[in-house]
Write a protein that holds these residues in place. Structure first.
Motif, PDB file in Angstrom:
ATOM      1  N   UNK A 123      41.114  73.201  50.551  1.00 55.62           N
ATOM      2  CA  UNK A 123      41.387  74.108  51.657  1.00 55.62           C
ATOM      3  C   UNK A 123      40.559  73.769  52.898  1.00 55.62           C
ATOM      4  N   UNK A 124      39.250  73.556  52.708  1.00 54.94           N
ATOM      5  CA  UNK A 124      38.352  73.403  53.856  1.00 54.94           C
ATOM      6  C   UNK A 124      38.394  71.999  54.445  1.00 54.94           C
ATOM      7  N   UNK A 125      38.325  70.976  53.585  1.00 55.60           N
ATOM      8  CA  UNK A 125      38.178  69.611  54.080  1.00 55.60           C
ATOM      9  C   UNK A 125      39.496  68.875  54.287  1.00 55.60           C
ATOM     10  N   UNK A 126      40.534  69.272  53.566  1.00 54.83           N
ATOM     11  CA  UNK A 126      41.802  68.557  53.674  1.00 54.83           C
ATOM     12  C   UNK A 126      42.835  69.334  54.497  1.00 54.83           C
ATOM     13  N   UNK A 127      42.853  70.654  54.329  1.00 56.00           N
ATOM     14  CA  UNK A 127      43.795  71.465  55.104  1.00 56.00           C
ATOM     15  C   UNK A 127      43.117  72.173  56.265  1.00 56.00           C
ATOM     16  N   UNK A 128      41.793  71.935  56.437  1.00 55.38           N
ATOM     17  CA  UNK A 128      41.030  72.473  57.563  1.00 55.38           C
ATOM     18  C   UNK A 128      41.161  73.995  57.660  1.00 55.38           C
ATOM     19  N   UNK A 129      40.941  74.662  56.546  1.00 56.78           N
ATOM     20  CA  UNK A 129      41.050  76.118  56.499  1.00 56.78           C
ATOM     21  C   UNK A 129      39.982  76.773  57.362  1.00 56.78           C
ATOM     22  N   UNK A 130      40.352  77.849  58.003  1.00 54.56           N
ATOM     23  CA  UNK A 130      39.411  78.658  58.771  1.00 54.56           C
ATOM     24  C   UNK A 130      38.616  79.539  57.810  1.00 54.56           C
ATOM     25  N   UNK A 131      37.531  80.180  58.277  1.00 51.78           N
ATOM     26  CA  UNK A 131      36.815  81.117  57.395  1.00 51.78           C
ATOM     27  C   UNK A 131      37.731  82.200  56.830  1.00 51.78           C
ATOM     28  N   UNK A 132      38.646  82.705  57.659  1.00 52.53           N
ATOM     29  CA  UNK A 132      39.567  83.728  57.176  1.00 52.53           C
ATOM     30  C   UNK A 132      40.479  83.211  56.075  1.00 52.53           C
ATOM     31  N   UNK A 133      40.968  81.990  56.231  1.00 54.29           N
ATOM     32  CA  UNK A 133      41.832  81.412  55.201  1.00 54.29           C
ATOM     33  C   UNK A 133      41.056  81.159  53.909  1.00 54.29           C
ATOM     34  N   UNK A 134      39.791  80.724  54.022  1.00 49.92           N
ATOM     35  CA  UNK A 134      38.970  80.530  52.830  1.00 49.92           C
ATOM     36  C   UNK A 134      38.760  81.842  52.102  1.00 49.92           C
ATOM     37  N   UNK A 135      38.542  82.917  52.870  1.00 54.83           N
ATOM     38  CA  UNK A 135      38.368  84.240  52.265  1.00 54.83           C
ATOM     39  C   UNK A 135      39.660  84.698  51.594  1.00 54.83           C
ATOM     40  N   UNK A 136      40.807  84.424  52.219  1.00 50.36           N
ATOM     41  CA  UNK A 136      42.090  84.813  51.630  1.00 50.36           C
ATOM     42  C   UNK A 136      42.342  84.055  50.321  1.00 50.36           C
ATOM     43  N   UNK A 137      41.952  82.788  50.281  1.00 54.24           N
ATOM     44  CA  UNK A 137      42.118  82.010  49.050  1.00 54.24           C
ATOM     45  C   UNK A 137      41.310  82.638  47.919  1.00 54.24           C
ATOM     46  N   UNK A 138      40.064  82.984  48.201  1.00 54.08           N
ATOM     47  CA  UNK A 138      39.238  83.659  47.194  1.00 54.08           C
ATOM     48  C   UNK A 138      39.824  85.022  46.829  1.00 54.08           C
ATOM     49  N   UNK A 139      40.280  85.761  47.823  1.00 55.19           N
ATOM     50  CA  UNK A 139      40.866  87.079  47.583  1.00 55.19           C
ATOM     51  C   UNK A 139      42.020  86.990  46.591  1.00 55.19           C
ATOM     52  N   UNK A 140      42.918  86.039  46.820  1.00 53.40           N
ATOM     53  CA  UNK A 140      44.082  85.930  45.949  1.00 53.40           C
ATOM     54  C   UNK A 140      43.712  85.471  44.550  1.00 53.40           C
ATOM     55  N   UNK A 141      42.626  84.719  44.410  1.00 52.79           N
ATOM     56  CA  UNK A 141      42.190  84.327  43.071  1.00 52.79           C
ATOM     57  C   UNK A 141      41.618  85.498  42.295  1.00 52.79           C
TER      58      UNK A 141
END
Length: 406
Positions: free
Chosen positions: A26-44
Motif C-alpha cells: 500500500x505505502x511503497x508500491x501504491x503510494x497510499x496516503x495516511x488515510x488510505x493506510x488507516x482504512x486498510x487497517x480498519x478493514x482488516x
C-alpha cells in the motif's frame, strides 16, 4: 496435539507474512496516503466486530476440522489473488481493501475454531501448560512469518511474497486433516437459534465478576492499540524511514518477545498469581510504546524500536495467555468457544472504531498526536484494570464449572 500445533503454526506464518506485505504494497508500491493506510487497517479489523460473535456459535454447531480446513483453503485463494492482480497490472487500493476484509473474516473464524480445538485435545489437568505451549508455538510462528515476509521483500517483490504466503495455508489445511476425529458439536446446539447462542456467551461473560472487568478493560486496550496500529506501519515507513526490511525486523523482534512472554507466563502466574501478572503486563505495555513517539531515522533508533517492540509484545503475551487460562478455568466446556469469541469481540471489535477515530484525528491533528492519544488510552485501560477485582485474583480456579452462573 503436535499435528494441530504444526498446522496452526503454518497458518499463522501465512497471516504474519501478509501482515508485513500488505502495508508495504500500500505505502511503497501504491503510494497510499495516511488515510488510505488507516482504512486498510480498519478493514482488516472490521471482521472482529462483525464475525467474532457468530464465529463462536458456528464453531459450537459444525465440525471443527471442517471449519479449520475450509478457512485455510479460503485464505490460500484470497492471498493468491493479490499477486495475480499485480501480474495483470490490476492491483489497486480497493483490491487491497477487499483482500484485507476477506482475509480478516476467515482468520477470525479460523481462530475461533482453533481455540476450541485446544480445549478438546487437552487433558483438563494439563490445560494451563497446553495453553502456554500453544501461545509459545504461535509466537514462534508469528516471528518466523514476520521475518519470512521481511526476507521475501528483500529478495523479491511484495506481490510475489504473497504467492509464497498462499502455500503456508495449504500446509495448514493438510496438517489439520491429520488431526484425530474430534467430538461432534453438542446435540442441543441445533435446537436454539444462532442469536440465542451468541446471547448465552455474552451473558456469561458480562455476569462473571472476573471475566467482565477483564473483557471491558482489555477492550479499551484493544481500542488504544487500534489507534496506534492504524498508523504505526505508515509512520515507520514514511517518517522514521525504516524501510520494508526494517519494518520486518521490528515486527520479527516483536514476535520473538511474544514467544518469550508466552513461555514465561505459567511460571509468572505460579510465582505472583494471575492478577498481578495481568496488572503489570497491561501497565508495562503503553510505557514500551513511548519510543515510537520519539523515534527518528537511523540505525540506533531502529534497534531501540526492535527492543521496545520485543518487550512490549512479551507483556502482551503474558496478558493474553493469563486471560485465556483464567477464562478456560471459569467457563463450562459448552461455552468455551462462545466466551472466547465474546472476549475477542469486545477487545478486537473495538479496533475498527479506533481506526476510524484515528483517521479523523490524524486528519485534524496529525499522525504523531494520534499515536500519543492511543498511548494515553492504553495507560487509562491499565489504570481501570488495577481498580477492578482482577488485582485480587491470586490463583486460578481448580475446577471448571459445569454450567453458567445465573
Amino acid at each position: 496435539m503436535s499435528v494441530y500445533l504444526s498446522g496452526e503454526a503454518a497458518s499463522l506464518v501465512g497471516t504474519a507474512v501478509h501482515t508485513v506485505v500488505l502495508p508495504v504494497l500500500a505505502v511503497l508500491y501504491l503510494h497510499a496516503s495516511p488515510g488510505q493506510a488507516a482504512h486498510l487497517y480498519l478493514l482488516s479489523q472490521v471482521p472482529y466486530l462483525l464475525v467474532a460473535l457468530p464465529a463462536g456459535a458456528i464453531v459450537d454447531r459444525y465440525p471443527i476440522k471442517t471449519v479449520l480446513i475450509a478457512t485455510d483453503l479460503a485464505a490460500a485463494v484470497l492471498v493468491a489473488a493479490v499477486p495475480t492482480a499485480a501480474a495483470l497490472h490490476a492491483l489497486t487500493m480497493p483490491l487491497l481493501y477487499t483482500a484485507a476484509l476477506a482475509l480478516g473474516s476467515v482468520t477470525v473464524l479460523h481462530q475461533a475454531a482453533a481455540s476450541a480445538v485446544l480445549v478438546q485435545l487437552s487433558d483438563p489437568a494439563l490445560l494451563q501448560q497446553a495453553t502456554a505451549r500453544q501461545e509459545a508455538v504461535l509466537g514462534a510462528a508469528s516471528t518466523i512469518g514476520l521475518y519470512l515476509g521481511s526476507g521475501l521483500l528483500a529478495v523479491t517483490s511484495a506481490a510475489r511474497a504473497l504467492a509464497v504466503d498462499s502455500f503456508s495455508y495449504l500446509v495448514s489445511a493438510w496438517c489439520t486433516s491429520r488431526i484425530p476425529t474430534l467430538p461432534a458439536p453438542s446435540a442441543g446446539a441445533g435446537r436454539t437459534t444462532l442469536t440465542a447462542e451468541i446471547r448465552d456467551g455474552l451473558r456469561y461473560t458480562l455476569r462473571d465478576p472476573v471475566l467482565r472487568p477483564l473483557a471491558l478493560c482489555l477492550g479499551a486496550t484493544g481500542a488504544g492499540a487500534g489507534v496506534i496500529t492504524a498508523f504505526s506501519a505508515w509512520y515507520l515507513l514514511a517518517v522514521v524511514q525504516i524501510g520494508p526490511t526494517g519494518l520486518g525486523v521490528i515486527m520479527g523482534a516483536s514476535g520473538t518477545g511474544y514467544l518469550a512472554g508466552a513461555l514465561a507466563s505459567p511460571r509468572l502466574i505460579r510465582w505472583f498469581g494471575p492478577g498481578k501478572v495481568l496488572i503489570v503486563s497491561v501497565a508495562v505495555y503503553p510505557l514500551l510504546g513511548v519510543p515510537l513517539l520519539t523515534a527518528r531515522p537511523g540505525g540506533l533508533w531502529a534497534a531501540g524500536l526492535a527492543v521496545a517492540g520485543a518487550l512490549q509484545l512479551a507483556a502482551a503475551a503474558c496478558a493474553t495467555a493469563t486471560v485465556r487460562m483464567v477464562r478456560q478455568r471459569r467457563c463450562p466446556p459448552e461455552l468455551q468457544a462462545r466466551t472466547q469469541q465474546t472476549a475477542t469481540w469486545l477487545v478486537a471489535g473495538s479496533r475498527p472504531f479506533a481506526a476510524l477515530g484515528a483517521s479523523v484525528l490524524a486528519a485534524a491533528a496529525g499522525v504523531w498526536v494520534t499515536l500519543l492519544v492511543g498511548t494515553l488510552v492504553l495507560a487509562g485501560s491499565a489504570l481501570a484494570l488495577w481498580l477492578s477485582p482482577v488485582r485480587h485474583l491470586n490463583d486460578l480456579p481448580d475446577t471448571v464449572p459445569t454450567r453458567s452462573p445465573g
